[in-house]
Scaffold this motif. Structure first.
Motif, short mmCIF file in Angstrom:
data_model
loop_
_atom_site.label_atom_id
_atom_site.label_comp_id
_atom_site.label_asym_id
_atom_site.label_seq_id
_atom_site.Cartn_x
_atom_site.Cartn_y
_atom_site.Cartn_z
N GLY A 95 0.86 36.39 -21.45
CA GLY A 95 0.97 35.10 -20.98
C GLY A 95 1.43 35.30 -19.51
N GLU A 96 1.12 33.75 -18.83
CA GLU A 96 1.77 33.62 -17.47
C GLU A 96 0.83 34.58 -16.72
OE1 GLU A 96 5.78 33.62 -16.97
OE2 GLU A 96 6.18 32.30 -18.68
N ILE A 97 -0.58 34.50 -16.81
CA ILE A 97 -1.33 35.26 -15.95
C ILE A 97 -2.53 34.75 -15.62
CG2 ILE A 97 -2.54 36.11 -18.18
CD1 ILE A 97 -2.86 39.01 -16.87
N SER A 98 -2.99 34.91 -14.33
CA SER A 98 -4.33 34.24 -13.96
C SER A 98 -5.31 35.64 -13.17
CB SER A 98 -3.98 33.53 -12.60
OG SER A 98 -3.23 32.26 -12.94
N ALA A 99 -6.50 35.27 -13.38
CA ALA A 99 -7.61 36.20 -12.83
C ALA A 99 -8.58 35.53 -11.94
CB ALA A 99 -8.37 36.92 -13.95
N VAL A 100 -8.84 36.20 -10.74
CA VAL A 100 -9.80 35.75 -10.06
C VAL A 100 -10.69 36.77 -9.78
CG1 VAL A 100 -10.54 34.60 -7.74
CG2 VAL A 100 -8.09 33.97 -8.68
N VAL A 101 -12.09 36.52 -9.92
CA VAL A 101 -13.25 37.77 -9.67
C VAL A 101 -13.92 37.18 -8.72
CG1 VAL A 101 -14.94 38.84 -10.65
CG2 VAL A 101 -13.15 38.03 -12.16
N THR A 102 -13.82 37.77 -7.40
CA THR A 102 -14.75 37.45 -6.24
C THR A 102 -15.82 38.30 -6.23
OG1 THR A 102 -12.79 37.34 -5.07
CG2 THR A 102 -14.56 37.37 -3.66
N ARG A 103 -16.71 37.59 -5.92
CA ARG A 103 -18.38 38.33 -5.91
C ARG A 103 -19.00 38.20 -4.72
NH1 ARG A 103 -24.01 36.80 -8.92
NH2 ARG A 103 -25.25 38.38 -8.37
N TYR A 104 -19.36 39.31 -4.16
CA TYR A 104 -20.26 39.37 -2.80
C TYR A 104 -21.59 39.70 -3.25
CZ TYR A 104 -16.02 38.92 0.14
OH TYR A 104 -14.82 38.16 0.79
N SER A 105 -22.63 38.86 -3.36
CA SER A 105 -23.62 39.19 -3.70
C SER A 105 -24.66 39.99 -2.71
CB SER A 105 -24.62 38.00 -3.82
OG SER A 105 -25.88 38.20 -4.41
N GLY A 106 -25.34 41.11 -3.57
CA GLY A 106 -26.03 42.07 -2.68
C GLY A 106 -27.51 41.71 -2.76
N GLY A 107 -27.93 40.49 -3.37
CA GLY A 107 -29.37 39.91 -3.28
C GLY A 107 -30.10 40.32 -4.58
N ILE A 108 -29.42 41.23 -5.38
CA ILE A 108 -30.17 41.33 -6.60
C ILE A 108 -29.83 40.40 -7.98
CG2 ILE A 108 -30.70 43.27 -8.43
CD1 ILE A 108 -30.53 45.33 -6.30
N LYS A 109 -30.46 39.80 -8.58
CA LYS A 109 -30.04 39.01 -9.59
C LYS A 109 -29.61 39.72 -10.82
CE LYS A 109 -32.54 34.45 -8.60
NZ LYS A 109 -31.30 34.09 -7.69
N LEU A 110 -28.67 39.41 -11.46
CA LEU A 110 -27.91 40.23 -12.60
C LEU A 110 -28.66 39.41 -13.97
CD1 LEU A 110 -24.34 40.78 -11.69
CD2 LEU A 110 -26.39 42.30 -11.03
N GLY A 111 -28.76 38.26 -13.83
CA GLY A 111 -29.19 37.47 -15.10
C GLY A 111 -27.92 37.13 -15.57
N THR A 112 -28.03 35.88 -16.60
CA THR A 112 -26.96 35.39 -17.43
C THR A 112 -26.03 36.51 -18.18
OG1 THR A 112 -28.21 34.69 -19.29
CG2 THR A 112 -27.92 33.11 -17.56
N GLY A 113 -26.83 37.56 -18.81
CA GLY A 113 -26.07 38.52 -19.58
C GLY A 113 -25.39 39.51 -18.68
N GLY A 114 -26.02 39.69 -17.54
CA GLY A 114 -25.40 40.70 -16.69
C GLY A 114 -24.16 39.97 -15.87
N LEU A 115 -24.13 38.70 -15.60
CA LEU A 115 -22.94 38.23 -15.15
C LEU A 115 -21.75 38.03 -16.15
CD1 LEU A 115 -24.90 35.18 -13.37
CD2 LEU A 115 -23.58 36.99 -12.25
N VAL A 116 -22.32 37.65 -17.37
CA VAL A 116 -21.20 37.81 -18.39
C VAL A 116 -20.55 38.94 -18.56
CG1 VAL A 116 -20.79 37.37 -20.92
CG2 VAL A 116 -22.15 35.70 -19.88
N LYS A 117 -21.34 40.00 -18.61
CA LYS A 117 -20.72 41.67 -18.70
C LYS A 117 -20.05 41.91 -17.46
CE LYS A 117 -22.29 46.10 -19.95
NZ LYS A 117 -23.34 46.99 -20.03
N ALA A 118 -20.35 41.50 -16.19
CA ALA A 118 -19.68 41.95 -14.92
C ALA A 118 -18.15 41.14 -14.87
CB ALA A 118 -20.54 41.61 -13.90
N TYR A 119 -18.38 39.82 -15.17
CA TYR A 119 -17.10 38.90 -14.97
C TYR A 119 -16.10 39.32 -16.03
CZ TYR A 119 -18.86 36.25 -11.12
OH TYR A 119 -19.31 35.63 -9.89
N GLY A 120 -16.56 39.54 -17.09
CA GLY A 120 -15.74 39.86 -18.27
C GLY A 120 -15.22 41.19 -18.45
N GLY A 121 -16.06 42.22 -17.87
CA GLY A 121 -15.75 43.40 -17.54
C GLY A 121 -14.78 43.94 -16.59
N GLY A 122 -14.99 43.08 -15.79
CA GLY A 122 -13.89 43.09 -14.42
C GLY A 122 -12.79 42.92 -14.91
N VAL A 123 -12.36 41.99 -15.51
CA VAL A 123 -11.16 41.53 -16.10
C VAL A 123 -10.50 42.31 -17.14
CG1 VAL A 123 -9.77 39.62 -17.07
CG2 VAL A 123 -11.49 39.02 -15.50
N GLN A 124 -11.36 43.07 -17.93
CA GLN A 124 -11.12 43.89 -18.90
C GLN A 124 -10.56 45.21 -18.46
OE1 GLN A 124 -14.50 45.47 -21.25
NE2 GLN A 124 -13.12 45.57 -23.30
#
Length: 210
Positions: A95-124
């Motif tokens: 509890g009482e926790i916040s997460a911010v995931v900052t993305r600096y894009s490198g120009g290659i699209k990740l697609g929706t599945g790739g984004l979900v995996k990247a953001y969720g995976g970073g927090v994991q």
């Protein structure tokens, strides 16, 4: 009202990874309220004004209290960032926790599945690095007792790991103590029994710190 203790972050955590030329920086922090969660998110945004996205999620109270949850995709496609972040936080039991995931894009699209995996995976991954402490739910009690009973009362206060907050000495002694809510019934019974029902115990729930 849930009196059970719960886990909160002991310190902040940063986890970085590069995925297809995009840099993802995940930061976790202890934020006891919605206002503090929003202030933390804004402070990260100010640190990374040049980033393409600062996506976030928070659990600003007990882990299971969904009334105090929040999230944002911050211009990523809907559902690809904020929800995966919040899903990791709410599933962590912290509890009482916040997460911010900052993305600096490198120009290659990740697609929706790739984004979900990247953001969720970073927090994991960040959660694996997180150290937690237990937050006990406390309340305040006022004890009214005779001077002769003070040594026994102090012994019980120590036994139940309570804290003396205030003491007034007049004809009798009036003590205010802070004690874990789960222990109130046992403490009250013990002090009444050992004083022959001469000690008075009153809840100061209006002044509790939770």
């Amino acid at each position: 009202m849930n009196n059970q203790p719960y886990k909160i972050p002991a310190q902040s955590v940063i986890f970085e990874e590069e995925i297809k030329k995009s840099l993802f920086i995940t930061q976790l922090a202890h934020t006891p309220s919605v206002d503090e969660a929003k202030a933390f998110i804004e402070s990260i945004r100010q640190q990374h004004l040049n980033a393409g996205h600062n996506c976030w999620g928070y659990v600003a109270g007990r882990p299971e209290n969904s009334m105090l949850w929040g999230f944002s995709d911050d211009r990523e496609p809907s559902g690809t960032a904020g929800k995966p972040i919040l899903a990791q936080l709410s599933g962590s039991g912290v509890g009482e926790i916040s997460a911010v995931v900052t993305r600096y894009s490198g120009g290659i699209k990740l697609g929706t599945g790739g984004l979900v995996k990247a953001y969720g995976g970073g927090v994991q991954q960040a959660l694996k690095l997180l150290q937690t402490i237990e937050k006990k739910i406390t309340t305040k009690l006022r004890l009214q007792l005779d001077y002769a009973f003070m040594p026994v009362a102090q012994s019980l206060i120590a036994q139940f790991k309570a804290q003396e907050v205030q003491a007034d000495y007049s004809d009798t002694i009036s003590l205010v103590i802070e004690i874990e809510r789960l222990l109130v019934a046992d403490f009250t019974q013990s002090i009444i029994n050992k004083s022959g029902a001469k000690a008075m115990v009153k809840s100061l729930e209006d002044n509790n710190n939770n």
